[in-house]
Design a protein around this motif. Structure first.
Motif, PDB file in Angstrom:
ATOM      1  N   MET A 182       0.833  -1.214   0.000  1.00  0.00           N
ATOM      2  CA  MET A 182       0.000   0.000   0.000  1.00  0.00           C
ATOM      3  C   MET A 182       0.863   1.258   0.000  1.00  0.00           C
ATOM      4  O   MET A 182       0.568   2.227  -0.711  1.00  0.00           O
ATOM      5  CB  MET A 182      -0.946  -0.014   1.207  1.00  0.00           C
ATOM      6  CG  MET A 182      -2.093  -0.995   1.058  1.00  0.00           C
ATOM      7  SD  MET A 182      -3.087  -1.154   2.572  1.00  0.00           S
ATOM      8  CE  MET A 182      -3.861   0.457   2.644  1.00  0.00           C
ATOM      9  N   PHE A 183       1.937   1.249   0.753  1.00  0.00           N
ATOM     10  CA  PHE A 183       2.859   2.388   0.738  1.00  0.00           C
ATOM     11  C   PHE A 183       3.457   2.579  -0.659  1.00  0.00           C
ATOM     12  O   PHE A 183       3.587   3.707  -1.139  1.00  0.00           O
ATOM     13  CB  PHE A 183       3.982   2.207   1.766  1.00  0.00           C
ATOM     14  CG  PHE A 183       3.650   2.719   3.138  1.00  0.00           C
ATOM     15  CD1 PHE A 183       3.450   4.077   3.352  1.00  0.00           C
ATOM     16  CD2 PHE A 183       3.557   1.861   4.227  1.00  0.00           C
ATOM     17  CE1 PHE A 183       3.147   4.564   4.618  1.00  0.00           C
ATOM     18  CE2 PHE A 183       3.252   2.337   5.497  1.00  0.00           C
ATOM     19  CZ  PHE A 183       3.033   3.697   5.691  1.00  0.00           C
ATOM     20  N   VAL A 184       3.807   1.477  -1.318  1.00  0.00           N
ATOM     21  CA  VAL A 184       4.382   1.557  -2.668  1.00  0.00           C
ATOM     22  C   VAL A 184       3.378   2.208  -3.626  1.00  0.00           C
ATOM     23  O   VAL A 184       3.714   3.147  -4.353  1.00  0.00           O
ATOM     24  CB  VAL A 184       4.785   0.160  -3.191  1.00  0.00           C
ATOM     25  CG1 VAL A 184       5.289   0.257  -4.640  1.00  0.00           C
ATOM     26  CG2 VAL A 184       5.868  -0.470  -2.311  1.00  0.00           C
ATOM     27  N   THR A 226       5.549  -0.132 -10.896  1.00  0.00           N
ATOM     28  CA  THR A 226       5.059  -0.081  -9.510  1.00  0.00           C
ATOM     29  C   THR A 226       4.724  -1.478  -9.014  1.00  0.00           C
ATOM     30  O   THR A 226       5.045  -1.833  -7.869  1.00  0.00           O
ATOM     31  CB  THR A 226       3.814   0.822  -9.401  1.00  0.00           C
ATOM     32  OG1 THR A 226       4.076   2.078 -10.017  1.00  0.00           O
ATOM     33  CG2 THR A 226       3.434   1.042  -7.942  1.00  0.00           C
ATOM     34  N   TYR A 227       4.074  -2.274  -9.868  1.00  0.00           N
ATOM     35  CA  TYR A 227       3.731  -3.652  -9.482  1.00  0.00           C
ATOM     36  C   TYR A 227       5.005  -4.461  -9.215  1.00  0.00           C
ATOM     37  O   TYR A 227       5.065  -5.238  -8.255  1.00  0.00           O
ATOM     38  CB  TYR A 227       2.918  -4.321 -10.598  1.00  0.00           C
ATOM     39  CG  TYR A 227       1.513  -3.780 -10.719  1.00  0.00           C
ATOM     40  CD1 TYR A 227       0.488  -4.263  -9.908  1.00  0.00           C
ATOM     41  CD2 TYR A 227       1.211  -2.775 -11.639  1.00  0.00           C
ATOM     42  CE1 TYR A 227      -0.806  -3.772 -10.013  1.00  0.00           C
ATOM     43  CE2 TYR A 227      -0.085  -2.271 -11.747  1.00  0.00           C
ATOM     44  CZ  TYR A 227      -1.087  -2.768 -10.930  1.00  0.00           C
ATOM     45  OH  TYR A 227      -2.368  -2.274 -11.026  1.00  0.00           O
ATOM     46  N   ARG A 228       6.010  -4.267 -10.047  1.00  0.00           N
ATOM     47  CA  ARG A 228       7.265  -5.003  -9.852  1.00  0.00           C
ATOM     48  C   ARG A 228       7.975  -4.527  -8.580  1.00  0.00           C
ATOM     49  O   ARG A 228       8.563  -5.332  -7.858  1.00  0.00           O
ATOM     50  CB  ARG A 228       8.165  -4.837 -11.078  1.00  0.00           C
ATOM     51  CG  ARG A 228       7.627  -5.574 -12.303  1.00  0.00           C
ATOM     52  CD  ARG A 228       8.654  -5.630 -13.417  1.00  0.00           C
ATOM     53  NE  ARG A 228       8.834  -4.335 -14.083  1.00  0.00           N
ATOM     54  CZ  ARG A 228       8.176  -3.947 -15.170  1.00  0.00           C
ATOM     55  NH1 ARG A 228       7.266  -4.747 -15.707  1.00  0.00           N
ATOM     56  NH2 ARG A 228       8.417  -2.774 -15.723  1.00  0.00           N
ATOM     57  N   LEU A 258       8.857  -6.917  -5.499  1.00  0.00           N
ATOM     58  CA  LEU A 258      10.238  -7.040  -5.013  1.00  0.00           C
ATOM     59  C   LEU A 258      10.300  -6.825  -3.502  1.00  0.00           C
ATOM     60  O   LEU A 258      10.928  -7.605  -2.775  1.00  0.00           O
ATOM     61  CB  LEU A 258      11.145  -6.033  -5.726  1.00  0.00           C
ATOM     62  CG  LEU A 258      12.595  -5.953  -5.237  1.00  0.00           C
ATOM     63  CD1 LEU A 258      13.287  -7.300  -5.392  1.00  0.00           C
ATOM     64  CD2 LEU A 258      13.355  -4.872  -5.989  1.00  0.00           C
ATOM     65  N   VAL A 259       9.635  -5.769  -3.036  1.00  0.00           N
ATOM     66  CA  VAL A 259       9.608  -5.490  -1.585  1.00  0.00           C
ATOM     67  C   VAL A 259       9.030  -6.685  -0.835  1.00  0.00           C
ATOM     68  O   VAL A 259       9.596  -7.140   0.171  1.00  0.00           O
ATOM     69  CB  VAL A 259       8.779  -4.223  -1.286  1.00  0.00           C
ATOM     70  CG1 VAL A 259       8.501  -4.112   0.205  1.00  0.00           C
ATOM     71  CG2 VAL A 259       9.503  -2.972  -1.768  1.00  0.00           C
ATOM     72  N   ALA A 267      10.155   5.021  -1.413  1.00  0.00           N
ATOM     73  CA  ALA A 267      11.118   5.432  -2.438  1.00  0.00           C
ATOM     74  C   ALA A 267      10.914   4.637  -3.723  1.00  0.00           C
ATOM     75  O   ALA A 267      10.971   5.189  -4.828  1.00  0.00           O
ATOM     76  CB  ALA A 267      12.546   5.251  -1.924  1.00  0.00           C
ATOM     77  N   ALA A 268      10.654   3.331  -3.597  1.00  0.00           N
ATOM     78  CA  ALA A 268      10.425   2.486  -4.779  1.00  0.00           C
ATOM     79  C   ALA A 268       9.162   2.929  -5.508  1.00  0.00           C
ATOM     80  O   ALA A 268       9.122   2.951  -6.747  1.00  0.00           O
ATOM     81  CB  ALA A 268      10.318   1.020  -4.374  1.00  0.00           C
ATOM     82  N   GLY A 269       8.121   3.285  -4.747  1.00  0.00           N
ATOM     83  CA  GLY A 269       6.894   3.775  -5.364  1.00  0.00           C
ATOM     84  C   GLY A 269       7.146   5.040  -6.161  1.00  0.00           C
ATOM     85  O   GLY A 269       6.693   5.175  -7.307  1.00  0.00           O
ATOM     86  N   ALA A 270       7.900   5.974  -5.567  1.00  0.00           N
ATOM     87  CA  ALA A 270       8.236   7.230  -6.256  1.00  0.00           C
ATOM     88  C   ALA A 270       9.064   6.951  -7.515  1.00  0.00           C
ATOM     89  O   ALA A 270       8.807   7.512  -8.581  1.00  0.00           O
ATOM     90  CB  ALA A 270       8.994   8.150  -5.305  1.00  0.00           C
ATOM     91  N   ALA A 271      10.061   6.075  -7.384  1.00  0.00           N
ATOM     92  CA  ALA A 271      10.929   5.750  -8.532  1.00  0.00           C
ATOM     93  C   ALA A 271      10.138   5.107  -9.659  1.00  0.00           C
ATOM     94  O   ALA A 271      10.365   5.398 -10.843  1.00  0.00           O
ATOM     95  CB  ALA A 271      12.059   4.822  -8.084  1.00  0.00           C
TER      96      ALA A 271
END
Length: 323
Positions: free
Chosen positions: A51-53, A67-69, A73-74, A181-185
């Protein structure tokens, strides 16, 4: 209190689609592995990290296939660390169910954890998600360092507040920071925005861990004091504060009880009452709210949107949750 299902509504379709993709990402040609990963997926947690992602991605530009990937990964790396943690801690229960090592023994559990780590790496490399891979790999490294730092310090019972914050920053907050950070990236955000989201996630991760610390001084389902962290000789923020406020003789007595309680309920109750009476719980709660407020200040720099509200509500959930 905010309910997670209500918070999730703006990204519910995306989370449902993610769960299907996540199951696929764990698939193997080995029947035993598939049985075990199916067991893990069926007993998944609250899905707070994905959810954070997704919320972070929407706030920073929009959800993409990346985003799904990133979320997968997380979750793969996080699940791997949980499987390995249960082996290290000799724990036979996870979220109220048997742990992997309890059902399939330590050797298989370690190999399953290794497999999940490998699947995460493979998913990233095959799709050239190198930025997200670096973000999440850094978090896994910090989690390992945080665990070892805690082991080293707990043996000597010399944890100061500064060391405590460093341990939980690495051990717990680094993973939530990597989600944001991963979500933003994944949304194509700038380096500056990715760092903003990383800092935001770190602050929430620290607040999240302090909340867990506070749970330990509550009562369980049958009204008995929990004291799980005390039983495991973990030094938490309420206990650190109480020890720092105590007179030298009392401090020495409590440290001796923590080291040598031998799961004696009376000794554990003595420690819990010492912390409660010292103001340790109120102090920890105030620190938790301070970190939450700092996180809100970061979010205030982003334009208002449904996903920003969702992210704010997810922040509130971390400090208001009942377990």
């Amino acid at each position: 209190m905010l309910k997670l299902d209500e918070i999730k509504k703006p990204i519910e379709k995306e989370i449902d689609a993610f769960e299907e993709k996540f199951k696929t990402s764990m698939q193997s040609s080995v029947p035993l592995l598939d049985r075990i990963t199916h067991y893990i997926v069926k007993r998944k947690g609250k899905q707070i990290r994905p959810m954070f992602v997704f919320f972070a991605a929407n706030v920073c530009g929009g959800i993409t296939e990346s985003t799904y990937r990133g979320a997968a990964l997380v979750e793969l790396l996080h699940t791997a660390t949980l499987v390995h943690d249960d082996v290290v801690d000799n724990s036979f229960e996870r979220r109220g169910f048997f742990s992997v090592n309890a059902l399939w023994k330590n050797k298989i559990a370690v190999l399953v954890g290794d497999y999940l780590l490998a699947k995460g790496l493979q998913l990233s490399v095959n799709n050239q998600e190198f930025t997200i891979l670096k973000i999440v790999s850094d978090a896994v490294q910090q989690m390992s360092e945080g665990e070892l730092l805690q082991v080293e310090k707990v043996r000597r019972m010399d944890i100061s507040e500064d060391v405590y914050y460093e341990v939980i920053r690495q051990k717990t907050a680094s993973l939530i920071a990597s989600c944001c950070a991963a979500g933003a990236a994944s949304a194509g955000a700038t380096e500056e925005t990715i760092q903003q989201m990383h800092t935001f996630g770190e602050k929430i991760g620290i607040a999240f861990q302090i909340k867990d610390d506070l749970f330990d001084f509550g009562v369980d389902d049958v009204g008995k004091p929990k004291g799980i962290d005390i039983k495991e000789k973990k030094v938490t923020l309420p206990l650190i504060y109480a020890l720092n406020k105590a007179e030298k003789t009392e401090k020495k007595r409590i440290i001796n009880l923590v080291k040598n309680h031998n799961d004696d309920p009376d000794k554990i109750n003595t420690i819990i009452n010492f912390v409660r009476n010292s103001g340790g719980l109120a102090y920890a709660e105030q620190q938790m709210m301070n970190y939450q407020e700092e996180a809100f200040k970061i979010l205030a720099q982003f334009p208002a949107s449904e996903s920003l509200t969702g992210l704010e509500n997810l922040v509130r959930f971390t400090t208001e949750r009942k377990k």
